[in-house]
Design an enzyme around this catalytic site. Structure first.
Site, PDB file in Angstrom:
ATOM      1  N   HIS A 148       0.830  -1.203   0.000  1.00  0.00           N
ATOM      2  CA  HIS A 148       0.000   0.000   0.000  1.00  0.00           C
ATOM      3  C   HIS A 148       0.868   1.259   0.000  1.00  0.00           C
ATOM      4  CE1 HIS A 148      -3.093  -2.726   2.077  1.00  0.00           C
ATOM      5  NE2 HIS A 148      -3.339  -2.677   0.797  1.00  0.00           N
ATOM      6  N   HIS A 150     -10.350  -1.117   3.480  1.00  0.00           N
ATOM      7  CA  HIS A 150      -9.291  -2.084   3.782  1.00  0.00           C
ATOM      8  C   HIS A 150      -8.190  -1.483   4.662  1.00  0.00           C
ATOM      9  CE1 HIS A 150      -7.047  -5.755   3.130  1.00  0.00           C
ATOM     10  NE2 HIS A 150      -5.972  -5.038   2.855  1.00  0.00           N
TER      11      HIS A 150
END
Length: 184
Positions: A54, A76
């Site tokens: 990420h 998420h």
């Protein structure tokens, strides 16, 4: 059973969702509730590896500045961290009327988009400015969320598309009297 055998191990690479079996076993309880509702002892080894592909805040905000979306939906992530990120984004994009939402798992999100589209005339159609009320006729081509209007002859110049003419003939069997048929 997979979780009660000391020879077994589970490697969890990164974030696990709240309420899942993975989230439960990462905390290494003495027993776990299985998918069938039964409980079993947790004797296997559990290894958590902090691995994430990420983007961080700097990368995310740079991306959003370029994209300029009307809606940002954060998914998420751990609830507290998502709340912090949402607040930073709300502050950063306060002057842009950008809506930021921090969605929970399975939460429905409603978004509204401006349906107005703008198309740029290119090629031969752009050589002359149309008069007010004059109709511009051409092909509307969309590419990466941008719209262009061009003359059919310019299609191969400004895109990888081409035009073609298709002729079609239809034959209909008719066994009635010829005088019954009308051409008008």
């Amino acid at each position: 059973m997979w979780c009660s055998d000391k020879k077994n191990a589970c490697v969890i690479p990164g974030y696990v969702v709240e309420g899942t079996l993975a989230k439960t076993i990462v905390n290494e309880p003495k027993e776990v509730t299985l998918m069938n509702g039964l409980t079993a002892p947790l004797n296997m080894q559990v290894h958590y590896i902090a691995f994430s592909a990420h983007a961080d805040f700097a990368q995310t905000s740079t991306f959003l500045k370029e994209l300029m979306p009307p809606n940002i939906i954060l998914v998420h992530g751990e609830a507290n961290e998502m709340a912090r990120l949402k607040q930073k984004l709300v502050t950063q994009f306060a002057d842009r009327n950008t809506k930021s939402i921090s969605a929970k798992n399975c939460q429905s999100v409603e978004m509204f988009f401006n349906s107005e589209k703008t198309a740029k005339t290119i090629g031969r159609l752009a050589e002359k400015t149309p008069e007010v009320g004059e109709t511009v006729s051409g092909l509307l081509v969309e590419k990466v969320f941008t719209y262009q209007i061009m003359a059919p002859d310019d299609l191969h110049v400004f895109s990888q598309l081409s035009t073609a003419n298709i002729s079609q003939r239809i034959t209909i069997a008719y066994s009635g009297a010829f005088g019954v048929l009308s051409t008008g």
